[in-house]
Design a protein around this motif. Sequence first.
Motif, PDB file in Angstrom:
ATOM      1  N   SER A   9       0.824  -1.206   0.000  1.00  0.00           N
ATOM      2  CA  SER A   9       0.000   0.000   0.000  1.00  0.00           C
ATOM      3  C   SER A   9       0.858   1.256   0.000  1.00  0.00           C
ATOM      4  O   SER A   9       1.988   1.252   0.485  1.00  0.00           O
ATOM      5  N   ASP A  10       0.267   2.326  -0.548  1.00  0.00           N
ATOM      6  CA  ASP A  10       0.870   3.662  -0.529  1.00  0.00           C
ATOM      7  C   ASP A  10       2.240   3.699  -1.191  1.00  0.00           C
ATOM      8  O   ASP A  10       3.140   4.427  -0.760  1.00  0.00           O
ATOM      9  N   LYS A  11       2.365   2.924  -2.250  1.00  0.00           N
ATOM     10  CA  LYS A  11       3.582   2.928  -3.052  1.00  0.00           C
ATOM     11  C   LYS A  11       3.248   2.454  -4.461  1.00  0.00           C
ATOM     12  O   LYS A  11       2.449   1.530  -4.637  1.00  0.00           O
ATOM     13  N   LEU A  12       3.837   3.103  -5.449  1.00  0.00           N
ATOM     14  CA  LEU A  12       3.603   2.709  -6.836  1.00  0.00           C
ATOM     15  C   LEU A  12       4.426   1.485  -7.210  1.00  0.00           C
ATOM     16  O   LEU A  12       5.537   1.287  -6.706  1.00  0.00           O
ATOM     17  N   LEU A  13       3.886   0.691  -8.113  1.00  0.00           N
ATOM     18  CA  LEU A  13       4.635  -0.417  -8.705  1.00  0.00           C
ATOM     19  C   LEU A  13       4.542  -0.292 -10.216  1.00  0.00           C
ATOM     20  O   LEU A  13       3.441  -0.194 -10.776  1.00  0.00           O
ATOM     21  N   GLY A  14       5.688  -0.281 -10.878  1.00  0.00           N
ATOM     22  CA  GLY A  14       5.725  -0.278 -12.335  1.00  0.00           C
ATOM     23  C   GLY A  14       6.060  -1.665 -12.851  1.00  0.00           C
ATOM     24  O   GLY A  14       6.743  -2.437 -12.173  1.00  0.00           O
ATOM     25  N   PHE A  15       5.570  -1.985 -14.039  1.00  0.00           N
ATOM     26  CA  PHE A  15       5.907  -3.283 -14.624  1.00  0.00           C
ATOM     27  C   PHE A  15       5.843  -3.202 -16.143  1.00  0.00           C
ATOM     28  O   PHE A  15       5.173  -2.329 -16.715  1.00  0.00           O
ATOM     29  N   THR A  16       6.557  -4.102 -16.787  1.00  0.00           N
ATOM     30  CA  THR A  16       6.521  -4.210 -18.244  1.00  0.00           C
ATOM     31  C   THR A  16       6.398  -5.674 -18.634  1.00  0.00           C
ATOM     32  O   THR A  16       6.862  -6.574 -17.905  1.00  0.00           O
ATOM     33  N   VAL A  17       5.748  -5.900 -19.771  1.00  0.00           N
ATOM     34  CA  VAL A  17       5.675  -7.230 -20.385  1.00  0.00           C
ATOM     35  C   VAL A  17       6.349  -7.076 -21.738  1.00  0.00           C
ATOM     36  O   VAL A  17       5.692  -6.750 -22.739  1.00  0.00           O
ATOM     37  N   PRO A  18       7.668  -7.266 -21.813  1.00  0.00           N
ATOM     38  CA  PRO A  18       8.443  -6.918 -23.014  1.00  0.00           C
ATOM     39  C   PRO A  18       7.949  -7.575 -24.294  1.00  0.00           C
ATOM     40  O   PRO A  18       7.862  -6.916 -25.343  1.00  0.00           O
ATOM     41  N   ASP A  19       7.629  -8.853 -24.247  1.00  0.00           N
ATOM     42  CA  ASP A  19       7.226  -9.551 -25.467  1.00  0.00           C
ATOM     43  C   ASP A  19       5.889  -9.051 -26.011  1.00  0.00           C
ATOM     44  O   ASP A  19       5.572  -9.278 -27.186  1.00  0.00           O
ATOM     45  N   ARG A  20       5.119  -8.374 -25.187  1.00  0.00           N
ATOM     46  CA  ARG A  20       3.818  -7.839 -25.609  1.00  0.00           C
ATOM     47  C   ARG A  20       3.861  -6.329 -25.795  1.00  0.00           C
ATOM     48  O   ARG A  20       2.836  -5.706 -26.048  1.00  0.00           O
ATOM     49  N   SER A  21       5.048  -5.732 -25.643  1.00  0.00           N
ATOM     50  CA  SER A  21       5.211  -4.270 -25.792  1.00  0.00           C
ATOM     51  C   SER A  21       4.245  -3.514 -24.885  1.00  0.00           C
ATOM     52  O   SER A  21       3.624  -2.530 -25.270  1.00  0.00           O
ATOM     53  N   ALA A  22       4.124  -3.979 -23.645  1.00  0.00           N
ATOM     54  CA  ALA A  22       3.180  -3.395 -22.701  1.00  0.00           C
ATOM     55  C   ALA A  22       3.893  -2.878 -21.465  1.00  0.00           C
ATOM     56  O   ALA A  22       4.874  -3.477 -20.996  1.00  0.00           O
ATOM     57  N   ARG A  23       3.398  -1.771 -20.947  1.00  0.00           N
ATOM     58  CA  ARG A  23       3.883  -1.240 -19.673  1.00  0.00           C
ATOM     59  C   ARG A  23       2.692  -0.943 -18.788  1.00  0.00           C
ATOM     60  O   ARG A  23       1.587  -0.667 -19.279  1.00  0.00           O
ATOM     61  N   GLY A  24       2.903  -0.994 -17.487  1.00  0.00           N
ATOM     62  CA  GLY A  24       1.792  -0.753 -16.592  1.00  0.00           C
ATOM     63  C   GLY A  24       2.227  -0.139 -15.277  1.00  0.00           C
ATOM     64  O   GLY A  24       3.413  -0.092 -14.940  1.00  0.00           O
ATOM     65  N   ARG A  25       1.243   0.339 -14.537  1.00  0.00           N
ATOM     66  CA  ARG A  25       1.426   0.856 -13.193  1.00  0.00           C
ATOM     67  C   ARG A  25       0.294   0.312 -12.333  1.00  0.00           C
ATOM     68  O   ARG A  25      -0.836   0.167 -12.790  1.00  0.00           O
ATOM     69  N   LEU A  63       3.684   7.675 -14.564  1.00  0.00           N
ATOM     70  CA  LEU A  63       4.201   7.593 -15.935  1.00  0.00           C
ATOM     71  C   LEU A  63       5.238   8.672 -16.223  1.00  0.00           C
ATOM     72  O   LEU A  63       5.943   8.591 -17.230  1.00  0.00           O
ATOM     73  N   LEU A  64       5.322   9.687 -15.349  1.00  0.00           N
ATOM     74  CA  LEU A  64       6.300  10.753 -15.568  1.00  0.00           C
ATOM     75  C   LEU A  64       7.705  10.168 -15.533  1.00  0.00           C
ATOM     76  O   LEU A  64       8.093   9.494 -14.586  1.00  0.00           O
ATOM     77  N   LYS A  65       8.464  10.451 -16.563  1.00  0.00           N
ATOM     78  CA  LYS A  65       9.826   9.908 -16.622  1.00  0.00           C
ATOM     79  C   LYS A  65      10.728  10.615 -15.634  1.00  0.00           C
ATOM     80  O   LYS A  65      11.638  10.025 -15.081  1.00  0.00           O
ATOM     81  N   ALA A  66      10.509  11.909 -15.429  1.00  0.00           N
ATOM     82  CA  ALA A  66      11.277  12.669 -14.449  1.00  0.00           C
ATOM     83  C   ALA A  66      10.412  12.836 -13.214  1.00  0.00           C
ATOM     84  O   ALA A  66       9.360  13.454 -13.272  1.00  0.00           O
ATOM     85  N   ASP A  67      10.826  12.247 -12.105  1.00  0.00           N
ATOM     86  CA  ASP A  67      10.015  12.292 -10.895  1.00  0.00           C
ATOM     87  C   ASP A  67      10.595  13.282  -9.896  1.00  0.00           C
ATOM     88  O   ASP A  67      10.593  13.052  -8.706  1.00  0.00           O
ATOM     89  N   GLY A  68      11.143  14.398 -10.392  1.00  0.00           N
ATOM     90  CA  GLY A  68      11.713  15.402  -9.522  1.00  0.00           C
ATOM     91  C   GLY A  68      10.664  16.360  -9.009  1.00  0.00           C
ATOM     92  O   GLY A  68       9.470  16.207  -9.246  1.00  0.00           O
ATOM     93  N   GLU A  69      11.110  17.383  -8.301  1.00  0.00           N
ATOM     94  CA  GLU A  69      10.183  18.309  -7.661  1.00  0.00           C
ATOM     95  C   GLU A  69       9.361  19.113  -8.661  1.00  0.00           C
ATOM     96  O   GLU A  69       8.275  19.572  -8.336  1.00  0.00           O
ATOM     97  N   ASP A  70       9.871  19.312  -9.867  1.00  0.00           N
ATOM     98  CA  ASP A  70       9.167  20.150 -10.839  1.00  0.00           C
ATOM     99  C   ASP A  70       8.306  19.355 -11.809  1.00  0.00           C
ATOM    100  O   ASP A  70       7.585  19.942 -12.611  1.00  0.00           O
ATOM    101  N   ALA A  71       8.388  18.040 -11.778  1.00  0.00           N
ATOM    102  CA  ALA A  71       7.562  17.210 -12.646  1.00  0.00           C
ATOM    103  C   ALA A  71       6.216  16.974 -11.963  1.00  0.00           C
ATOM    104  O   ALA A  71       6.169  16.576 -10.801  1.00  0.00           O
ATOM    105  N   GLN A  72       5.132  17.229 -12.677  1.00  0.00           N
ATOM    106  CA  GLN A  72       3.820  17.168 -12.039  1.00  0.00           C
ATOM    107  C   GLN A  72       2.756  16.686 -13.007  1.00  0.00           C
ATOM    108  O   GLN A  72       2.795  16.991 -14.198  1.00  0.00           O
ATOM    109  N   LEU A  73       1.799  15.947 -12.469  1.00  0.00           N
ATOM    110  CA  LEU A  73       0.600  15.530 -13.199  1.00  0.00           C
ATOM    111  C   LEU A  73      -0.607  16.137 -12.495  1.00  0.00           C
ATOM    112  O   LEU A  73      -0.763  15.990 -11.274  1.00  0.00           O
ATOM    113  N   THR A  74      -1.441  16.832 -13.249  1.00  0.00           N
ATOM    114  CA  THR A  74      -2.650  17.438 -12.686  1.00  0.00           C
ATOM    115  C   THR A  74      -3.868  16.940 -13.444  1.00  0.00           C
ATOM    116  O   THR A  74      -3.885  16.950 -14.678  1.00  0.00           O
TER     117      THR A  74
END
Length: 298
Positions: A9-25, A63-74
Amino acid sequence: MNTKAETFSDKLLGFTVPDRSARGRMVRLDRVVDEVLAAHDYPAPVTHLLEEALVLTALMGGLLKADGEDAQLTMQAQTKVGAVSLLVCDYRAGALRGYADFDSERLSELGANPTLPALFGEGYLAITFETGAGQRYQGIVPLEGDGLAQACEAYFSQSEQIPTLIRVASRSGGKGGVAAGLLIQHLADGEEGRERLHVRMDHPDWEHVATMAGSISHDELLDKELSLETLVWRLFHEESEVRVQSGSELSRGCRCSAEYYASVLSRFPEGERDEMRNDSGIISVDCAFCAKTFELSV
């Protein structure tokens, strides 16, 4: 799929399925969603709406590639004619915040489980990515469908042309609420960061991935005893390779402070600041996100 420490809980998990060209969160919000909702006494339909919005904001923020202080999703949903006039959430470096403004009288007329169109009327959803490197891009889609997740799927399909499937679940319960979600996408070139050419919504690999991901149940997403890695494994254990990557720790993050508001007010001419003062010479500033009032004498 080997992991050293499992994510619950309260943490992101990223994953990819390379053979299917898929990414997820994937994400499950526990303490964070309680802390955000505690700032206001929201009625049940608005609570449910905000829970869904916070999950979606975390998934897309991941999905933000840069997860620094100035990178934001609204993410902002707005209308002039609905019971809910404004819903806004944002994500920055793992910090989540959210707020909703609504008309109590109109909301009470909608019953216990109002639909998205009933809540917003003819509203729109704006999703804004800020990369932190001076780049900012936004997409706007109508608020249509059964929930915010479908509106977000439409954003990725129309604005970014990325086949996307999103599943969200929530269970409210005083201070025991939990909300969770899964986002998965098909990248036609099989590699992030490259131009996507000839995107096909009916690509066989995407159809397979979407079918597998779509089989996840609400109970699985909300089960705090199941790690997110376990859920990814249940969905894709038949694939030759699944890669998981631990993402940001998540927290309730309101960036308001007396210093911040004093800095903002200092940019106003003295005459305008005088008009804002009360009889005691104080300027009161309310933060909608955390429901705090700051008394300033700038």
